[in-house]
Each structure stands twice: as C-alpha cells, then as structure tokens.
Design an enzyme around this catalytic site. Structure first.
Site, PDB file in Angstrom:
ATOM      1  N   ASP A 177     -20.781   5.238  37.408  1.00 39.36           N
ATOM      2  CA  ASP A 177     -20.312   6.501  36.842  1.00 39.36           C
ATOM      3  C   ASP A 177     -19.618   6.163  35.533  1.00 39.36           C
ATOM      4  OD1 ASP A 177     -19.600   9.165  36.456  1.00 39.36           O
ATOM      5  OD2 ASP A 177     -17.897   9.093  37.828  1.00 39.36           O
ATOM      6  N   SER A 178     -19.264   7.186  34.785  1.00 38.06           N
ATOM      7  CA  SER A 178     -18.537   6.960  33.542  1.00 38.06           C
ATOM      8  C   SER A 178     -17.155   6.385  33.805  1.00 38.06           C
ATOM      9  CB  SER A 178     -18.401   8.273  32.763  1.00 38.06           C
ATOM     10  OG  SER A 178     -17.654   9.213  33.513  1.00 38.06           O
TER      11      SER A 178
ATOM     12  N   TYR B  93     -18.275  10.758  29.992  1.00 37.39           N
ATOM     13  CA  TYR B  93     -19.598  10.950  29.402  1.00 37.39           C
ATOM     14  C   TYR B  93     -19.766  12.376  28.879  1.00 37.39           C
ATOM     15  CZ  TYR B  93     -21.587   6.550  31.279  1.00 37.39           C
ATOM     16  OH  TYR B  93     -21.883   5.235  31.566  1.00 37.39           O
ATOM     17  N   GLY B  94     -19.019  13.306  29.455  1.00 38.87           N
ATOM     18  CA  GLY B  94     -19.229  14.723  29.173  1.00 38.87           C
ATOM     19  C   GLY B  94     -19.185  15.096  27.707  1.00 38.87           C
TER      20      GLY B  94
ATOM     21  N   CYS C  29     -23.069  10.299  38.966  1.00 40.71           N
ATOM     22  CA  CYS C  29     -22.517  11.038  37.835  1.00 40.71           C
ATOM     23  C   CYS C  29     -23.457  12.190  37.514  1.00 40.71           C
ATOM     24  CB  CYS C  29     -22.389  10.107  36.628  1.00 40.71           C
ATOM     25  SG  CYS C  29     -21.875  10.932  35.100  1.00 40.71           S
ATOM     26  N   ASN C  30     -22.959  13.413  37.583  1.00 44.71           N
ATOM     27  CA  ASN C  30     -23.788  14.581  37.287  1.00 44.71           C
ATOM     28  C   ASN C  30     -24.248  14.582  35.833  1.00 44.71           C
ATOM     29  OD1 ASN C  30     -23.775  16.752  39.669  1.00 44.71           O
ATOM     30  ND2 ASN C  30     -21.798  15.709  39.670  1.00 44.71           N
ATOM     31  N   THR C  31     -23.347  14.235  34.916  1.00 48.23           N
ATOM     32  CA  THR C  31     -23.701  14.255  33.499  1.00 48.23           C
ATOM     33  C   THR C  31     -24.789  13.244  33.189  1.00 48.23           C
ATOM     34  OG1 THR C  31     -21.489  15.023  32.862  1.00 48.23           O
ATOM     35  CG2 THR C  31     -22.812  13.951  31.164  1.00 48.23           C
TER      36      THR C  31
ATOM     37  N   GLU D  90      -8.986   9.845  36.274  1.00 48.04           N
ATOM     38  CA  GLU D  90      -9.122   8.453  35.833  1.00 48.04           C
ATOM     39  C   GLU D  90      -7.804   7.682  35.878  1.00 48.04           C
ATOM     40  OE1 GLU D  90     -11.727   6.293  34.622  1.00 48.04           O
ATOM     41  OE2 GLU D  90     -12.799   7.758  35.829  1.00 48.04           O
TER      42      GLU D  90
ATOM     43  N   CYS E 278     -18.857  17.727  39.438  1.00 46.96           N
ATOM     44  CA  CYS E 278     -18.592  16.441  38.792  1.00 46.96           C
ATOM     45  C   CYS E 278     -18.052  15.521  39.873  1.00 46.96           C
ATOM     46  CB  CYS E 278     -17.566  16.608  37.664  1.00 46.96           C
ATOM     47  SG  CYS E 278     -16.942  15.047  36.975  1.00 46.96           S
ATOM     48  N   THR E 279     -18.479  14.259  39.877  1.00 46.73           N
ATOM     49  CA  THR E 279     -18.082  13.374  40.975  1.00 46.73           C
ATOM     50  C   THR E 279     -16.594  13.044  40.960  1.00 46.73           C
ATOM     51  OG1 THR E 279     -18.781  11.446  39.672  1.00 46.73           O
ATOM     52  CG2 THR E 279     -20.355  12.338  41.270  1.00 46.73           C
ATOM     53  N   HIS E 280     -15.909  13.248  39.844  1.00 51.71           N
ATOM     54  CA  HIS E 280     -14.461  13.065  39.831  1.00 51.71           C
ATOM     55  C   HIS E 280     -13.745  14.157  40.637  1.00 51.71           C
ATOM     56  CE1 HIS E 280     -15.348  10.415  36.413  1.00 51.71           C
ATOM     57  NE2 HIS E 280     -14.104   9.957  36.487  1.00 51.71           N
TER      58      HIS E 280
END
Length: 265
Positions: A11-12, A43-44, A74-76, A152, A184-186
């Site tokens: 993921d980002s 990444y968004g 990561c969706n993005t 994060e 979003c995975t976050h």
C-alpha cells in the site's frame, strides 16, 4: 511457483495492513510480506503515471522475494494500475475496489455513502461499480483528504481526527445514508470512530474480508495454499523512516516486537 512462497501485500503506507489482518485471520498458515511505500504516501494526490511506476517497482520487489500471489492492498493503486499489472506479471494479483456491491445488499433505505480518496472516486473502475450495482440506490461520495495522513502517524481517535472525520461524515449523515463504505484501506482503522460518530442504525462496510476470501479461493484453485497446520510468519518493509513506520505498524498489527526493515526502491 509453489505453495511455500509468501503472499505479498503493499500500500502507499500502513493502510493495507487492514486487509492483511483479514487474510491472516482466514489463512493462519500463510507466510506474508508487506511493503509500506510510506515515502510516497498518500497515493491519492499523485499523478496516475507516478502511481503506476511505484506499483510496478514494488511488484518487482515482491516477486524477487518469491511471492506466489500479490494483493494490491490499496484502492487508489488498484483503480489506477491493476489492469496494467496483470498484463505485466504472471503472479496472480488481487486488487481492491470499494464495497459498493455489499453496501447495496445491506442498505435498508437505499442511501449509501462512500468515503474514499479523490483518485478512487474519480476513477473509471469506481464509476463502473456504481453503474453495475448502484442502479436501485442513491450513492453519495465524499473525498477525504487528510485522513490517510492521520492514520499513518497512528492518530486513530485524536481530536484532530474527530474534527476531520466529522467534516466528511456530516454531509452523508445529513442525506440520511444508512450504510457507509470505507473506500480506502486506511479507513478500517477508523471504523470504531466512524461507527461511534454515526447514527446507531448506520452500517459501516469495508472490503477486507471479501479480499481475504478471494485470496483463499485463488490459492486453493491454483494448489498454492500452505499447510493449514502451519503457523505463518510476517515480514514488513518500508520506503519510509524505519523507526516511525515501525512504531505505527506495531500499533496497528498489535505486536510490540515486530521489526520493519527499510528498503528504498
């Protein structure tokens, strides 16, 4: 490729750990590798060409580690580069998409809210999801700049997080949504807070469990599944600052002793 290889995740940043935790619950015998591309997070806000370049680079790294399957957690990244990655590599790749389909099945009043990054919401894959599954409901979208950055650094229930989340939730709740998609995975790490700040009848849904089931199907179908009696191990890598990322990964994974290795790609 053989069943002894690990599953690769990336993921980002640390958000994809929410997906990896679901896979771990379902597949306790699998070894897993996670790469947090923290130096490029989020990444968004990045141009698609930069996201694709990072995705290719990280997939090459995971393949060098002998992974038997890659989860783009990561969706993005999935919205931007999933098709291109599948054309480029032979390892099976599982991508993410916002849980619109299960939300349509769950809603009682036909009003769904989607929290996600702007890139995800603007992507063709998301619009295709809504066209395919959202014809009978109203889908309200809400981009959420700033939430990824708070996760994060491990701020899962801080005053700052509450203030920002209220700014994004209030318009959806004012429209009467009874189902909220965490796109979003976050965001699943904020799920308890989202639930607390929403009305009691609101369902909060993410994609993690569905992704875990898809990973299990692909491994079993390809004779790649590990021995169910085994005890799987995890290895963590990041492009970011080792100590800071390690602190947050320990918090989110629930292991105070795990080690995150810095590998700049």
């Amino acid at each position: 490729m053989n069943c002894t290889g690990p599953i690769g995740f990336f993921d980002s940043g640390v958000g994809g750990l929410s997906v990896m935790k679901e896979v771990r619950r379902l597949l306790p015998g699998e070894d897993m590798i996670y790469y947090a591309d923290s130096i490029y997070c989020p990444y968004g806000g990045k141009p698609p060409v930069i996201i694709r370049d990072r995705v290719f680079t990280i997939c090459d790294f995971l393949i060098s580690k002998g992974v038997k399957l890659i989860v783009m957690a990561c969706n993005t990244a999935s919205i931007t580069a999933l098709d291109a990655v599948r054309e480029r590599i032979t390892v099976p790749v599982v991508g993410l998409e916002p849980a619109v389909k299960p939300a349509v099945a769950a809603t009682k009043n036909g009003k769904i809210g989607v929290l996600a990054t702007g890139v995800t919401l603007a992507g063709e894959r998301f619009h295709s999801l809504v066209e395919r599954f959202g014809e009978t409901v109203e889908v309200y979208t809400q981009p959420c700049p700033g939430l990824v950055e708070l996760v994060e650094v491990g701020k899962l229930d801080s005053p700052e997080t509450r203030t920002l989340l209220a700014r994004y939730l209030d318009p959806l709740l004012a429209r009467g949504v009874d189902t909220i998609v965490l796109g979003c995975t976050h965001y699943p790490f904020l799920k308890p807070l989202v639930q607390k700040m929403s009305h009691s009848g609101v369902s909060v849904i993410d994609s993690g469990a569905a992704v875990a089931r898809q990973v299990a199907r692909l491994l079993q179908g390809g004779n790649l599944a590990a021995d169910i009696r085994a005890s799987g191990r995890e290895h963590f890598f990041t492009s970011g600052e080792q100590e800071e990322v390690q602190r947050v990964v320990r918090l989110l994974w629930g292991n105070r002793k795990l080690v995150v290795e810095q590998v700049r790609l």
